[in-house]
Design an enzyme around this catalytic site. Structure first.
Site, PDB file in Angstrom:
ATOM      1  N   GLU A 286      15.678 -10.608  -5.376  1.00 25.68           N
ATOM      2  CA  GLU A 286      16.361 -10.561  -6.938  1.00 25.68           C
ATOM      3  C   GLU A 286      17.293 -11.326  -7.300  1.00 25.68           C
ATOM      4  O   GLU A 286      17.152 -12.195  -8.198  1.00 25.68           O
ATOM      5  CB  GLU A 286      17.037  -9.022  -6.834  1.00 25.68           C
TER       6      GLU A 286
ATOM      7  N   ASP B 147      15.808  -6.662  -1.986  1.00 22.87           N
ATOM      8  CA  ASP B 147      16.728  -6.132  -3.175  1.00 22.87           C
ATOM      9  C   ASP B 147      17.816  -5.836  -2.413  1.00 22.87           C
ATOM     10  O   ASP B 147      18.160  -4.835  -1.804  1.00 22.87           O
ATOM     11  CB  ASP B 147      16.211  -4.924  -3.745  1.00 22.87           C
TER      12      ASP B 147
ATOM     13  N   ILE C  26      21.057  -5.181  -2.968  1.00 20.57           N
ATOM     14  CA  ILE C  26      21.669  -3.852  -3.343  1.00 20.57           C
ATOM     15  C   ILE C  26      20.842  -3.142  -4.481  1.00 20.57           C
ATOM     16  O   ILE C  26      20.796  -3.481  -5.633  1.00 20.57           O
ATOM     17  CB  ILE C  26      23.042  -3.977  -3.880  1.00 20.57           C
ATOM     18  N   ASP C  27      20.153  -2.122  -4.218  1.00 17.78           N
ATOM     19  CA  ASP C  27      19.507  -1.394  -4.994  1.00 17.78           C
ATOM     20  C   ASP C  27      20.299  -0.317  -5.330  1.00 17.78           C
ATOM     21  O   ASP C  27      20.671   0.693  -4.606  1.00 17.78           O
ATOM     22  CB  ASP C  27      18.036  -0.811  -4.671  1.00 17.78           C
TER      23      ASP C  27
ATOM     24  N   THR D 245      22.791  -0.992  -8.211  1.00 17.01           N
ATOM     25  CA  THR D 245      23.936  -1.750  -8.493  1.00 17.01           C
ATOM     26  C   THR D 245      25.088  -0.998  -9.476  1.00 17.01           C
ATOM     27  O   THR D 245      26.364  -0.778  -9.532  1.00 17.01           O
ATOM     28  CB  THR D 245      23.728  -2.985  -9.247  1.00 17.01           C
TER      29      THR D 245
ATOM     30  N   ASP E 270      12.500  -4.005  -6.147  1.00 16.74           N
ATOM     31  CA  ASP E 270      12.990  -2.501  -6.253  1.00 16.74           C
ATOM     32  C   ASP E 270      12.072  -1.622  -5.517  1.00 16.74           C
ATOM     33  O   ASP E 270      12.357  -0.625  -4.859  1.00 16.74           O
ATOM     34  CB  ASP E 270      13.042  -1.953  -7.549  1.00 16.74           C
TER      35      ASP E 270
HETATM   36  O1  LIG Z   1      20.362  -1.694  -8.944  1.00 19.06           O
HETATM   37  P1  LIG Z   1      19.090  -2.660  -9.320  1.00 19.06           P
HETATM   38  O2  LIG Z   1      18.889  -3.226  -8.105  1.00 19.06           O
HETATM   39  O3  LIG Z   1      19.351  -3.489 -10.275  1.00 19.06           O
HETATM   40  O4  LIG Z   1      17.766  -1.807  -9.602  1.00 19.06           O
HETATM   41  C1  LIG Z   1      17.942  -0.517 -10.271  1.00 19.06           C
HETATM   42  C2  LIG Z   1      17.919  -0.939 -11.830  1.00 19.06           C
HETATM   43  O5  LIG Z   1      18.910  -1.795 -12.112  1.00 19.06           O
HETATM   44  C3  LIG Z   1      17.771   0.151 -12.654  1.00 19.06           C
HETATM   45  O6  LIG Z   1      18.901   1.136 -12.547  1.00 19.06           O
HETATM   46  C4  LIG Z   1      16.643   1.217 -12.253  1.00 19.06           C
HETATM   47  O7  LIG Z   1      16.641   2.357 -13.107  1.00 19.06           O
HETATM   48  C5  LIG Z   1      16.729   1.356 -10.947  1.00 19.06           C
HETATM   49  O8  LIG Z   1      15.420   2.137 -10.348  1.00 19.06           O
HETATM   50  C6  LIG Z   1      16.532   0.283 -10.105  1.00 19.06           C
HETATM   51  O9  LIG Z   1      16.543   0.508  -8.709  1.00 19.06           O
HETATM   52 MG   LIG Z   2      17.042  -2.966  -7.614  1.00 20.69          MG
END
Ligand SMILES: O=P(O)(O)O[C@H]1[C@H](O)[C@H](O)[C@H](O)[C@@H](O)[C@@H]1O
Ligand SMILES: [Mg+2]
Length: 255
Positions: free
Chosen positions: A70, A90, A92-93, A95, A195
């Site tokens: 990412e 990814d 940090i999924d 964030t 993701d």
């Molecule tokens: O936290 P992220 O890595 O940016 O990915 C999330 C994204 O930002 C958004 O919140 C989506 O709705 C999430 O499913 C995704 O994981």
């Molecule tokens: Mg993500």
């Protein structure tokens, strides 16, 4: 027969756990005194540190492997899947969850060869749950087998009916909830390949179904996905979605 990708998968689990410790450490900063902008800075810095930790560790052990991360893509690297062994990361999924201390944050590592995901690892850092799947060998959470829900009665009247619709705020954990049988389905338009790469295999190896939001075959680069416990529910969800298209992850970089 020995699994040629086992050492890579073992490394993915080990480095996901180490990355999770880094994320937990960052979350321990006292965000009650942080401004929102400093919490956002913290997650961005942690995102970059975690991705570099993972990539550096892989380069040392598997120097010919490629990466789609990412943060690397955000910094201008390409997002093209080749036949080469590729780590789809990814760091940090979730964030936004991290910034708000909403306790669903995951490290997600997919691994593809010949453009097919061979293993997926999603570490839910705050729950200390390690979700894993190896193609053809099942899906697990902390070593316990996962199986999707057997529900076929698609009670979906309309996707806005809040009491039946919940979201963890992270695609990777949403997909692990489907694989665990806690939710019948998850869909989203706007996600990226990093993701969902790992979660897609965890869902399918737990007996679930993946579709595009239009009901066709899932395309991990399309930024659209439906993950469900079975085709009945998946197709029912598709009927409710007002779909739209976005620029693909692997679209040519704008010059
Ligand atoms: O936290 P992220 O890595 O940016 O990915 C999330 C994204 O930002 C958004 O919140 C989506 O709705 C999430 O499913 C995704 O994981
Ligand atoms: Mg993500």
């Amino acid at each position: 027969m020995a699994d040629v990708w086992q050492s890579s998968m073992d490394h993915a689990v080990a480095v996901a756990r180490k990355a999770g410790e880094m994320v937990r450490g960052a979350l321990k900063d006292d965000r009650t005194v942080m401004t929102k902008s400093s919490a956002v800075d913290l997650v961005t810095q942690t995102d970059q540190k975690v991705e570099q930790l993972i990539i550096q560790s892989v380069k040392e052990k598997f120097p010919t492997h490629r990466f789609i991360g990412e943060e690397s893509v955000a910094a201008g690297e390409s997002c093209n899947l080749t036949d080469d062994p590729t780590w789809i990361i990814d760091p940090i999924d979730g964030t936004t969850n991290f910034v708000h201390a909403f306790p669903f944050v995951a490290v997600s590592i997919g691994f593809s060869v010949n453009k097919q995901v061979e293993f997926g690892v999603v570490y839910s850092c705050l729950e200390d749950k390690m979700f894993t799947a190896r193609r053809g060998r099942g899906a697990f959470c902390n070593g316990e087998p996962l199986q999707v829900s057997e529900q076929t009665d698609a009670l979906v009247t309309h996707l806005t009916c809040v009491f039946r619709v919940r979201g963890a705020g992270t695609a990777a954990i949403n997909m692990c909830l489907v694989a665990s049988g806690c939710a019948e389905a998850y869909y989203e338009i706007g996600i990226h390949v990093w993701d969902v790469a790992a979660g897609s295999l965890i869902v399918s190896e737990a007996g679930g179904v993946l579709l595009d939001v239009d009901g066709g075959d899932v395309d991990l680069m399309s930024r659209r996905i439906v993950a469900a416990n079975n085709r009945t529910i998946a197709e029912r969800i598709v009927k409710e979605i007002e779909s739209f298209t976005l620029q693909r992850d692997d679209a040519p970089l704008q010059s």
